[in-house]
Design an enzyme around this catalytic site. Sequence first.
Site, short mmCIF file in Angstrom:
data_model
loop_
_atom_site.label_atom_id
_atom_site.label_comp_id
_atom_site.label_asym_id
_atom_site.label_seq_id
_atom_site.Cartn_x
_atom_site.Cartn_y
_atom_site.Cartn_z
N GLY A 22 0.84 -1.20 0.00
CA GLY A 22 0.00 0.00 0.00
C GLY A 22 0.87 1.25 0.00
O GLY A 22 0.51 2.28 0.58
N ARG A 25 0.28 5.50 -1.85
CA ARG A 25 -0.23 6.79 -1.35
C ARG A 25 -0.41 6.76 0.17
O ARG A 25 -0.17 5.73 0.81
CB ARG A 25 -1.56 7.15 -2.03
CG ARG A 25 -2.71 6.20 -1.76
CD ARG A 25 -3.91 6.70 -2.57
NE ARG A 25 -4.96 5.72 -2.68
CZ ARG A 25 -6.04 5.70 -1.90
NH1 ARG A 25 -6.17 6.57 -0.93
NH2 ARG A 25 -6.98 4.78 -2.10
N VAL A 73 -2.45 -7.94 -1.73
CA VAL A 73 -1.80 -8.64 -0.61
C VAL A 73 -2.62 -9.80 -0.06
O VAL A 73 -2.11 -10.63 0.69
CB VAL A 73 -1.41 -7.68 0.55
CG1 VAL A 73 -0.34 -6.71 0.11
CG2 VAL A 73 -2.64 -6.96 1.11
N ASN A 99 1.46 -2.36 5.39
CA ASN A 99 0.68 -1.13 5.55
C ASN A 99 -0.65 -1.18 4.80
O ASN A 99 -1.59 -0.48 5.18
CB ASN A 99 1.54 0.05 5.05
CG ASN A 99 0.72 1.30 4.82
OD1 ASN A 99 0.40 2.02 5.76
ND2 ASN A 99 0.34 1.56 3.57
N SER A 151 -3.88 -0.15 14.43
CA SER A 151 -4.74 1.04 14.58
C SER A 151 -5.13 1.18 16.04
O SER A 151 -5.21 0.19 16.78
CB SER A 151 -6.01 0.89 13.75
OG SER A 151 -6.94 1.90 14.10
N TYR A 164 -12.94 -3.96 10.86
CA TYR A 164 -11.63 -3.27 10.85
C TYR A 164 -10.92 -3.42 12.20
O TYR A 164 -9.73 -3.74 12.26
CB TYR A 164 -11.88 -1.79 10.51
CG TYR A 164 -10.64 -0.95 10.38
CD1 TYR A 164 -9.84 -1.02 9.24
CD2 TYR A 164 -10.26 -0.06 11.38
CE1 TYR A 164 -8.71 -0.23 9.10
CE2 TYR A 164 -9.14 0.74 11.26
CZ TYR A 164 -8.36 0.64 10.12
OH TYR A 164 -7.23 1.43 9.99
N ALA A 166 -11.35 -5.72 14.45
CA ALA A 166 -10.94 -7.12 14.64
C ALA A 166 -9.69 -7.43 13.82
O ALA A 166 -8.77 -8.10 14.29
CB ALA A 166 -12.09 -8.05 14.24
N LYS A 168 -7.35 -5.36 12.94
CA LYS A 168 -6.18 -4.67 13.50
C LYS A 168 -5.76 -5.29 14.84
O LYS A 168 -4.57 -5.35 15.15
CB LYS A 168 -6.47 -3.17 13.65
CG LYS A 168 -6.69 -2.46 12.30
CD LYS A 168 -5.44 -2.49 11.44
CE LYS A 168 -5.56 -1.69 10.18
NZ LYS A 168 -4.34 -1.71 9.37
P1 NAP Z 1 -5.07 4.81 2.07
O1 NAP Z 1 -4.77 6.25 1.82
O2 NAP Z 1 -6.40 4.26 1.69
O3 NAP Z 1 -3.92 3.93 1.42
C1 NAP Z 1 -3.95 2.54 1.46
C2 NAP Z 1 -3.17 2.00 0.29
O4 NAP Z 1 -3.27 0.55 0.31
C3 NAP Z 1 -3.74 2.46 -1.05
O5 NAP Z 1 -2.69 2.81 -1.92
C4 NAP Z 1 -4.48 1.24 -1.53
O6 NAP Z 1 -4.60 1.12 -2.94
C5 NAP Z 1 -3.61 0.12 -1.01
N1 NAP Z 1 -4.32 -1.15 -0.97
C6 NAP Z 1 -5.62 -1.35 -0.67
N2 NAP Z 1 -5.92 -2.65 -0.80
C7 NAP Z 1 -4.78 -3.29 -1.18
C8 NAP Z 1 -4.46 -4.64 -1.48
N3 NAP Z 1 -5.38 -5.61 -1.42
N4 NAP Z 1 -3.20 -4.93 -1.84
C9 NAP Z 1 -2.26 -3.97 -1.94
N5 NAP Z 1 -2.51 -2.66 -1.67
C10 NAP Z 1 -3.76 -2.33 -1.30
O7 NAP Z 1 -4.91 4.47 3.63
P2 NAP Z 1 -4.00 5.13 4.75
O8 NAP Z 1 -4.85 6.03 5.54
O9 NAP Z 1 -2.72 5.60 4.20
O10 NAP Z 1 -3.77 3.82 5.66
C11 NAP Z 1 -2.59 3.04 5.59
C12 NAP Z 1 -2.63 2.04 6.74
O11 NAP Z 1 -2.74 2.73 7.98
C13 NAP Z 1 -3.82 1.08 6.67
O12 NAP Z 1 -3.44 -0.20 7.12
C14 NAP Z 1 -4.78 1.71 7.67
O13 NAP Z 1 -5.68 0.74 8.20
C15 NAP Z 1 -3.83 2.23 8.72
N6 NAP Z 1 -4.38 3.27 9.56
C16 NAP Z 1 -4.76 4.47 9.03
C17 NAP Z 1 -5.27 5.44 9.89
C18 NAP Z 1 -5.68 6.78 9.39
O14 NAP Z 1 -6.17 7.57 10.21
N7 NAP Z 1 -5.52 7.12 8.12
C19 NAP Z 1 -5.42 5.18 11.25
C20 NAP Z 1 -5.02 3.95 11.74
C21 NAP Z 1 -4.49 3.01 10.89
P3 NAP Z 1 -5.80 1.94 -3.72
O15 NAP Z 1 -5.18 3.22 -4.09
O16 NAP Z 1 -6.14 1.10 -4.88
O17 NAP Z 1 -6.93 2.07 -2.77
#
Ligand code: NAP
Length: 256
Positions: A22, A25, A73, A99, A151, A164, A166, A168
């Site tokens: 991931g 972005r 993944v 990630n 998370s 989500y 569960a 994490k």
């Molecule tokens: P994001 O902006 O949605 O980025 C997630 C990335 O993962 C995107 O590039 C997405 O591709 C890619 N992805 C999705 N499904 C995938 C798959 N099956 N295989 C490979 N890549 C895949 O999310 P983020 O906010 O940066 O979050 C990143 C991580 O941090 C996640 O695990 C999230 O649960 C965790 N997190 C985020 C927050 C928050 O506040 N943002 C808080 C706690 C934890 P696409 O571009 O195609 O969607």
Amino acid sequence: MIPDFHPGVKKIMRGHTAIITGGGRGIGRAIAESLAGRGVNIAVVDVNLDIAKEAAEALGKMGVKSIALKADVSNSSDTAAIFENAVKEFGKVEILVNNAGITRDGLLLRMKEEDWDAVLNINLKGTFLCSKEAVKVMSKQRYGRIINIASVVAFMGNPGQANYSASKAGIVGLTKTVAKEYASRGITANAVAPGFITTAMTDALPENVKQEMFKAIPMGKFGTVEDVANSVVFFALPESGYITGQVIHVNGGMYM
Ligand code: NAP
């Protein structure tokens, strides 16, 4: 600006290789940039090849080697191919950052089975599959850093996020088990648990949900992708080798 964690740090990570799922972005991209800033070569893995390529190109301009790999993944053939390609390109893999993650929110009674499965498959099974591939390579090297993105909701729960939270919480348990199984091979496994970080994932939330979250943060501000990346870099350092099975909470005091 990438902080120096300790004035005595000598063993920089120049020439190490990191796989970041991931990584196209959001938080993943910031992690890629922070590691590249320390000389780490990067394999950017994403389901979306276009954004992976764009990220890899930008990292290349930072003076490191970088490749873009398209992979889902949750698919074991894809995760095997990620490692095959990364080893072919770089010869070794020191760092894996699990990630990639998605949300499919809904209250328990209304949550569709397919939304449960999608979130568990990508967030938890994806972390399992990539970790399994990583330990094959890292065991031979007798060195590795596995860093999983959990998370705050793994620890607090969150209405509408049964799937989500569960997934994490599962990642935290998985991290501790991998830490115990592979400690003797020089591989550490740790997790970073972000709170509310400004990205596309959180931008999509309704305004009233964001306001409620905001009120729960003692620091009175949302986190940045760099806040998360800094903790990932800390776990990735060679100097962090005696730390395993741990979680760093990056949440402005929302949970402690
Ligand atoms: P994001 O902006 O949605 O980025 C997630 C990335 O993962 C995107 O590039 C997405 O591709 C890619 N992805 C999705 N499904 C995938 C798959 N099956 N295989 C490979 N890549 C895949 O999310 P983020 O906010 O940066 O979050 C990143 C991580 O941090 C996640 O695990 C999230 O649960 C965790 N997190 C985020 C927050 C928050 O506040 N943002 C808080 C706690 C934890 P696409 O571009 O195609 O969607």
